[in-house]
Design a protein around this motif. Structure first.
Motif, PDB file in Angstrom:
ATOM      1  N   LEU A 127      69.502 -72.308  27.235  1.00  0.00           N
ATOM      2  CA  LEU A 127      69.767 -70.883  27.099  1.00  0.00           C
ATOM      3  C   LEU A 127      68.441 -70.142  26.973  1.00  0.00           C
ATOM      4  O   LEU A 127      67.528 -70.635  26.304  1.00  0.00           O
ATOM      5  CB  LEU A 127      70.628 -70.595  25.865  1.00  0.00           C
ATOM      6  N   ASN A 128      68.358 -68.977  27.575  1.00  0.00           N
ATOM      7  CA  ASN A 128      67.127 -68.189  27.547  1.00  0.00           C
ATOM      8  C   ASN A 128      67.306 -66.958  26.667  1.00  0.00           C
ATOM      9  O   ASN A 128      68.122 -66.071  26.977  1.00  0.00           O
ATOM     10  CB  ASN A 128      66.716 -67.771  28.960  1.00  0.00           C
ATOM     11  N   LEU A 129      66.540 -66.902  25.568  1.00  0.00           N
ATOM     12  CA  LEU A 129      66.529 -65.745  24.691  1.00  0.00           C
ATOM     13  C   LEU A 129      65.760 -64.611  25.350  1.00  0.00           C
ATOM     14  O   LEU A 129      64.677 -64.826  25.905  1.00  0.00           O
ATOM     15  CB  LEU A 129      65.873 -66.114  23.358  1.00  0.00           C
ATOM     16  N   VAL A 130      66.297 -63.395  25.286  1.00  0.00           N
ATOM     17  CA  VAL A 130      65.640 -62.223  25.860  1.00  0.00           C
ATOM     18  C   VAL A 130      65.507 -61.162  24.774  1.00  0.00           C
ATOM     19  O   VAL A 130      66.225 -61.180  23.772  1.00  0.00           O
ATOM     20  CB  VAL A 130      66.430 -61.674  27.076  1.00  0.00           C
ATOM     21  N   PRO A 131      64.569 -60.202  24.947  1.00  0.00           N
ATOM     22  CA  PRO A 131      64.326 -59.214  23.886  1.00  0.00           C
ATOM     23  C   PRO A 131      65.556 -58.365  23.574  1.00  0.00           C
ATOM     24  O   PRO A 131      66.323 -57.991  24.459  1.00  0.00           O
ATOM     25  CB  PRO A 131      63.201 -58.358  24.463  1.00  0.00           C
ATOM     26  N   SER A 132      65.697 -58.047  22.295  1.00  0.00           N
ATOM     27  CA  SER A 132      66.806 -57.211  21.829  1.00  0.00           C
ATOM     28  C   SER A 132      66.263 -56.075  20.982  1.00  0.00           C
ATOM     29  O   SER A 132      65.353 -56.267  20.172  1.00  0.00           O
ATOM     30  CB  SER A 132      67.790 -58.043  20.995  1.00  0.00           C
ATOM     31  N   THR A 133      66.808 -54.902  21.176  1.00  0.00           N
ATOM     32  CA  THR A 133      66.457 -53.747  20.341  1.00  0.00           C
ATOM     33  C   THR A 133      67.629 -53.328  19.468  1.00  0.00           C
ATOM     34  O   THR A 133      67.621 -52.252  18.872  1.00  0.00           O
ATOM     35  CB  THR A 133      66.037 -52.559  21.229  1.00  0.00           C
ATOM     36  N   ARG A 134      68.615 -54.175  19.363  1.00  0.00           N
ATOM     37  CA  ARG A 134      69.807 -53.851  18.576  1.00  0.00           C
ATOM     38  C   ARG A 134      69.648 -54.375  17.149  1.00  0.00           C
ATOM     39  O   ARG A 134      69.934 -55.540  16.864  1.00  0.00           O
ATOM     40  CB  ARG A 134      71.052 -54.477  19.198  1.00  0.00           C
ATOM     41  N   GLY A 135      69.165 -53.537  16.267  1.00  0.00           N
ATOM     42  CA  GLY A 135      69.046 -53.920  14.872  1.00  0.00           C
ATOM     43  C   GLY A 135      67.645 -54.374  14.498  1.00  0.00           C
ATOM     44  O   GLY A 135      66.714 -54.389  15.315  1.00  0.00           O
ATOM     45  N   LEU A 136      67.508 -54.764  13.226  1.00  0.00           N
ATOM     46  CA  LEU A 136      66.214 -55.101  12.635  1.00  0.00           C
ATOM     47  C   LEU A 136      66.110 -56.599  12.363  1.00  0.00           C
ATOM     48  O   LEU A 136      66.959 -57.180  11.690  1.00  0.00           O
ATOM     49  CB  LEU A 136      66.038 -54.339  11.312  1.00  0.00           C
ATOM     50  N   ALA A 137      65.031 -57.200  12.872  1.00  0.00           N
ATOM     51  CA  ALA A 137      64.787 -58.620  12.609  1.00  0.00           C
ATOM     52  C   ALA A 137      64.493 -58.871  11.135  1.00  0.00           C
ATOM     53  O   ALA A 137      64.723 -59.965  10.620  1.00  0.00           O
ATOM     54  CB  ALA A 137      63.643 -59.136  13.482  1.00  0.00           C
ATOM     55  N   SER A 138      63.971 -57.859  10.436  1.00  0.00           N
ATOM     56  CA  SER A 138      63.645 -58.022   9.017  1.00  0.00           C
ATOM     57  C   SER A 138      64.882 -58.252   8.158  1.00  0.00           C
ATOM     58  O   SER A 138      64.764 -58.699   7.012  1.00  0.00           O
ATOM     59  CB  SER A 138      62.883 -56.792   8.512  1.00  0.00           C
ATOM     60  N   ARG A 139      66.072 -57.941   8.679  1.00  0.00           N
ATOM     61  CA  ARG A 139      67.302 -58.180   7.943  1.00  0.00           C
ATOM     62  C   ARG A 139      67.811 -59.603   8.103  1.00  0.00           C
ATOM     63  O   ARG A 139      68.876 -59.949   7.584  1.00  0.00           O
ATOM     64  CB  ARG A 139      68.398 -57.213   8.413  1.00  0.00           C
ATOM     65  N   LEU A 140      67.067 -60.430   8.838  1.00  0.00           N
ATOM     66  CA  LEU A 140      67.481 -61.812   9.086  1.00  0.00           C
ATOM     67  C   LEU A 140      66.607 -62.777   8.297  1.00  0.00           C
ATOM     68  O   LEU A 140      65.468 -62.466   7.950  1.00  0.00           O
ATOM     69  CB  LEU A 140      67.359 -62.145  10.578  1.00  0.00           C
ATOM     70  N   PRO A 141      67.116 -63.978   8.008  1.00  0.00           N
ATOM     71  CA  PRO A 141      66.242 -65.012   7.432  1.00  0.00           C
ATOM     72  C   PRO A 141      65.156 -65.392   8.422  1.00  0.00           C
ATOM     73  O   PRO A 141      65.270 -65.133   9.625  1.00  0.00           O
ATOM     74  CB  PRO A 141      67.204 -66.169   7.165  1.00  0.00           C
ATOM     75  N   LYS A 142      64.088 -66.011   7.936  1.00  0.00           N
ATOM     76  CA  LYS A 142      62.969 -66.356   8.814  1.00  0.00           C
ATOM     77  C   LYS A 142      63.386 -67.311   9.925  1.00  0.00           C
ATOM     78  O   LYS A 142      62.855 -67.254  11.034  1.00  0.00           O
ATOM     79  CB  LYS A 142      61.828 -66.944   7.995  1.00  0.00           C
ATOM     80  N   ILE A 143      64.318 -68.213   9.626  1.00  0.00           N
ATOM     81  CA  ILE A 143      64.841 -69.137  10.632  1.00  0.00           C
ATOM     82  C   ILE A 143      66.341 -68.923  10.758  1.00  0.00           C
ATOM     83  O   ILE A 143      67.062 -68.914   9.760  1.00  0.00           O
ATOM     84  CB  ILE A 143      64.552 -70.600  10.249  1.00  0.00           C
ATOM     85  N   ASN A 144      66.814 -68.739  11.987  1.00  0.00           N
ATOM     86  CA  ASN A 144      68.226 -68.490  12.245  1.00  0.00           C
ATOM     87  C   ASN A 144      68.834 -69.658  13.009  1.00  0.00           C
ATOM     88  O   ASN A 144      68.271 -70.115  14.014  1.00  0.00           O
ATOM     89  CB  ASN A 144      68.384 -67.191  13.040  1.00  0.00           C
ATOM     90  N   ARG A 145      69.979 -70.123  12.524  1.00  0.00           N
ATOM     91  CA  ARG A 145      70.640 -71.290  13.119  1.00  0.00           C
ATOM     92  C   ARG A 145      71.812 -70.841  13.996  1.00  0.00           C
ATOM     93  O   ARG A 145      72.626 -70.011  13.594  1.00  0.00           O
ATOM     94  CB  ARG A 145      71.149 -72.225  12.017  1.00  0.00           C
ATOM     95  N   PHE A 146      71.871 -71.435  15.191  1.00  0.00           N
ATOM     96  CA  PHE A 146      72.924 -71.127  16.154  1.00  0.00           C
ATOM     97  C   PHE A 146      73.733 -72.399  16.428  1.00  0.00           C
ATOM     98  O   PHE A 146      73.158 -73.487  16.586  1.00  0.00           O
ATOM     99  CB  PHE A 146      72.337 -70.606  17.461  1.00  0.00           C
ATOM    100  N   GLY A 147      75.037 -72.262  16.477  1.00  0.00           N
ATOM    101  CA  GLY A 147      75.908 -73.401  16.739  1.00  0.00           C
ATOM    102  C   GLY A 147      76.504 -73.346  18.136  1.00  0.00           C
ATOM    103  O   GLY A 147      76.794 -72.259  18.668  1.00  0.00           O
ATOM    104  N   ILE A 148      76.693 -74.503  18.741  1.00  0.00           N
ATOM    105  CA  ILE A 148      77.354 -74.642  20.033  1.00  0.00           C
ATOM    106  C   ILE A 148      78.665 -75.395  19.812  1.00  0.00           C
ATOM    107  O   ILE A 148      78.680 -76.496  19.244  1.00  0.00           O
ATOM    108  CB  ILE A 148      76.482 -75.396  21.055  1.00  0.00           C
ATOM    109  N   TYR A 149      79.745 -74.798  20.253  1.00  0.00           N
ATOM    110  CA  TYR A 149      81.076 -75.388  20.118  1.00  0.00           C
ATOM    111  C   TYR A 149      81.671 -75.625  21.498  1.00  0.00           C
ATOM    112  O   TYR A 149      81.412 -74.863  22.445  1.00  0.00           O
ATOM    113  CB  TYR A 149      82.006 -74.468  19.318  1.00  0.00           C
ATOM    114  N   GLY A 150      82.490 -76.676  21.607  1.00  0.00           N
ATOM    115  CA  GLY A 150      83.216 -76.955  22.839  1.00  0.00           C
ATOM    116  C   GLY A 150      84.669 -76.549  22.688  1.00  0.00           C
ATOM    117  O   GLY A 150      85.325 -76.940  21.711  1.00  0.00           O
TER     118      GLY A 150
END
Length: 476
Positions: free
Chosen positions: A352-375
Motif C-alpha cells: 500500500l502506498n501512503l500519500v499526503p493528507s491535509t485532513r486533520g492534525l498529525a499532532s493529535r496522533l501517537p508517534k507510532i500508528n498501527r494499522f490492521g489488515i483483515y480478510g
C-alpha cells in the motif's frame, strides 16, 4: 519657574516610583529580593518602557562589573580620561543614583575597550573538536591534519580512498567510507556532504546532529548509517540500533526511527519511510514476481454516512479512528487471484502506498500508528460497492485479522503493508472468488485540540501513486 506639586500629584508619583525602583534594584543587586518584592518589581517594569530601559542598563552593567578580569586589565582602566571620571563624580553630589550610573558606565566602557584590545591582540588558536582516531588505507584532500591521532578543529575533510574514524570530543564516533566529504562543525555536529558514514553515539553525546544536503538527524544514543546520493539528490538514514529523529528542513516533517531495519529517504520535497525488515523477502526485478492489482475494486466508508459524499473520494483509501468513533473511516479492496496457482507460490506481500493528507492534525496522533489488515469472511458483504453506507460496507467485524504494520505520525509518504503466511493462506482459502481485504487504523487519537489526521493511501485511481497490489514469489 518653579512648580510645587502637593499631595499625590503626578510628579510626586513618578519620583516615588523611581525611588522605589532604586530600592528594588539595590535589593536585586544584593541578592535580597523576596518573592513579594520580585512581583512588585515586575509590576513596575510592566508599566513603563523608560523603567524597563533603565533596569536593562543597570543589569547589563552589574553583570559586566562582575566579570573576572586580569590585574593588567584593571590597571588599564586607570587610563580612562580624568575628565570623564570627574564629570561622573561631580554628578554624585547632585543625584547619587544617577552619578553612580554614570561612573559605572565610564568604567564599563573602559573595560569593554580594554578587553576588546586584549582579544584583538591575542593569537588566534582554533579549538579542536575531534580526533582522527584511525585511517585505514586512506587518501585525503584536506587542509586539516590527516595523520592518525591528529587533533581536528572545525573544517572540511575529503576522503578519496579508504576508511577513516573520527572521534568527536563529545564521544560521538563517525566512521567514514570513501569517497566522502565530511564537514566538522562542532563537538556535537557534523555535516556529511557526500559518501557514506556510520555514526555511534554514547550517552555523553546524546543529541549529536548529522546534517546532509537534504536533511538532518538527531541521535538519541544509538548507531545509524547515512548515505548521501548526489546523483539522485537524496539522503538515506538507516537505524542500526536505538533511536534517531530525521528532519526535513524544507517541509518541517520529522520521522522518528526506532529499532533495526527502519530507514527513511530524504529528498528535496519529502521524507519517505522504508522498512527493510518487510522488504527482506520482497523480490527484486531479477526474480519472477507476479503482481496483481485491485483493478478498480477499492472503496472507503465512514461512520457518519451523511458526510461520506464530502469526505470519501475514489482516488483515496481513507483510514481514521477516533475515541468516540463517530468520525471513523476504514477502507477495503478486492483481488481476483483465480488465475494464479497459489500452491506454487512461496510468499505474497500486500503493498500500500501512503500519500499526503491535509485532513486533520498529525499532532493529535501517537508517534507510532498501527494499522490492521483483515480478510473478509462474511459472504453477505462480498458484493460491496464504492460509496455504500457504513453498515453495508465490509468492516473488521466481518473478517479475520491477517496482520498489521506501523506508520510514524510524521510520515507523509511511503510504502507499507504485510507479508506473512496468514495472508497467503487466506488467499488460498478464497481462491475461487475475489478476495476482499479491509484496512483499519487500530490506534486512536491522543488528547489535544483539533481533529486528528485522516490517513490516506492511494487507490487505483490516484493520479500519481500506485494502488493496492499483491506481489507473489513462486517456489523455485
Amino acid at each position: 519657574m518653579s512648580r510645587e506639586i502637593r499631595g499625590d500629584g503626578t510628579v510626586n508619583k513618578a519620583i516615588r516610583k523611581f525611588q522605589r525602583l532604586d530600592e528594588l534594584i539595590e535589593a536585586w543587586r544584593d541578592g535580597e529580593l523576596s518573592e513579594s518584592k520580585t512581583e512588585e518589581l515586575n509590576q513596575i517594569l510592566r508599566e513603563s518602557e523608560a523603567v524597563r530601559a533603565r533596569f536593562s542598563a543597570e543589569s547589563q552593567l552589574h553583570g559586566l562589573l562582575h566579570c573576572a578580569v586580569s590585574e593588567e586589565t584593571i590597571q588599564r582602566v586607570a587610563d580612562i580620561p580624568a575628565t570623564t571620571l570627574k564629570d561622573a563624580t561631580g554628578s554624585l553630589r547632585g543625584d547619587s543614583r544617577f552619578g553612580w550610573l554614570m561612573l559605572v558606565s565610564a568604567v564599563a566602557a573602559g573595560l569593554l575597550v580594554t578587553l576588546g584590545i586584549q582579544w584583538w591582540n591575542s593569537p588566534s588558536v582554533p579549538a579542536t573538536i575531534a580526533t582522527l582516531a584511525s585511517s585505514e588505507n586512506a587518501a585525503w584532500e584536506s587542509d586539516l591534519p590527516t595523520t592518525q591521532g591528529s587533533e581536528l578543529s572545525a573544517g572540511l575533510l575529503s576522503l578519496r580512498a579508504g576508511v577513516a574514524t573520527i572521534r568527536f570530543h563529545s564521544g560521538a564516533e563517525v566512521v567514514v567510507e570513501a569517497p566522502a566529504q565530511v564537514e566538522l562543525i562542532s563537538a556535537m555536529r557534523a555535516r556529511l556532504l557526500s559518501g557514506a558514514a556510520v555514526i555511534e553515539v554514547p550517552d555523553s553525546a546524546i543529541g549529536f546532529v548529522v546534517e546532509t544536503p537534504d536533511g538532518y538527524a538527531i541521535d538519541y544514543g544509538t548507531r545509524f548509517a547515512v548515505r548521501v546520493d548526489g546523483t539522485q539528490k537524496q539522503s538515506n538514514f538507516e537505524i542500526i540500533e536505538g533511536v534517531i529523529s530525521v528532519h526535513h528542513p524544507g517541509t518541517g516533517d520529522e520521522v522518528r526511527l526506532t529499532g533495526h531495519g527502519k530507514a527513511v529517504t530524504v529528498s528535496e520535497r519529502s521524507i519517505d519511510v522504508v522498512d527493510f525488515e518487510q522488504q527482506e523477502n520482497t523480490p527484486d526485478l531479477s526474480q519472477d514476481v507476479i503482481r496483481i492489482g485491485s483493478k478498480g475494486r477499492t472503496g472507503s466508508a465512514m461512520r457518519r454516512d451523511h458526510k461520506r459524499h464530502k469526505f470519501i473520494q475514489p482516488e483515496f483509501l481513507s483510514v481514521k479512528r477516533t475515541a468516540g468513533g463517530k468520525w471513523d473511516h476504514h477502507s477495503f479492496f478486492a483481488f481476483d487471484v483465480s488465475a494464479i496457482d497459489l500452491d506454487q507460490m512461496r510468499s505474497v506481500r500486500l503493498r500500500l502506498n501512503l500519500v499526503p493528507s491535509t485532513r486533520g492534525l498529525a499532532s493529535r496522533l501517537p508517534k507510532i500508528n498501527r494499522f490492521g489488515i483483515y480478510g473478509l469472511t462474511d459472504r453477505k458483504k462480498e458484493d460491496w460497492l464504492f460509496g455504500q453506507s457504513w453498515d453495508d460496507s465490509p468492516g473488521p467485524d466481518d473478517g479475520v485479522r491477517l496482520g498489521h504494520f506501523e506508520v510514524p505520525r510524521s510520515a507523509r509518504r511511503g510504502t507499507f503493508g504485510i507479508q506473512n503466511d496468514a495472508l497467503l493462506d487466506f488467499l488460498r482459502a478464497n481462491h475461487d472468488r475475489p478476495a476482499t481485504l479491509i484496512l483499519v487504523r487500530e490506534t486512536t487519537q491522543i488528547e489535544g485540540v483539533g481533529p486528528g489526521l485522516t490517513h490516506l493511501f492511494a487507490s487505483d485511481l490516484h493520479p500519481e501513486a500506485v494502488g493496492p497490489m499483491l506481489e507473489f514469489v513462486p517456489i523455485e
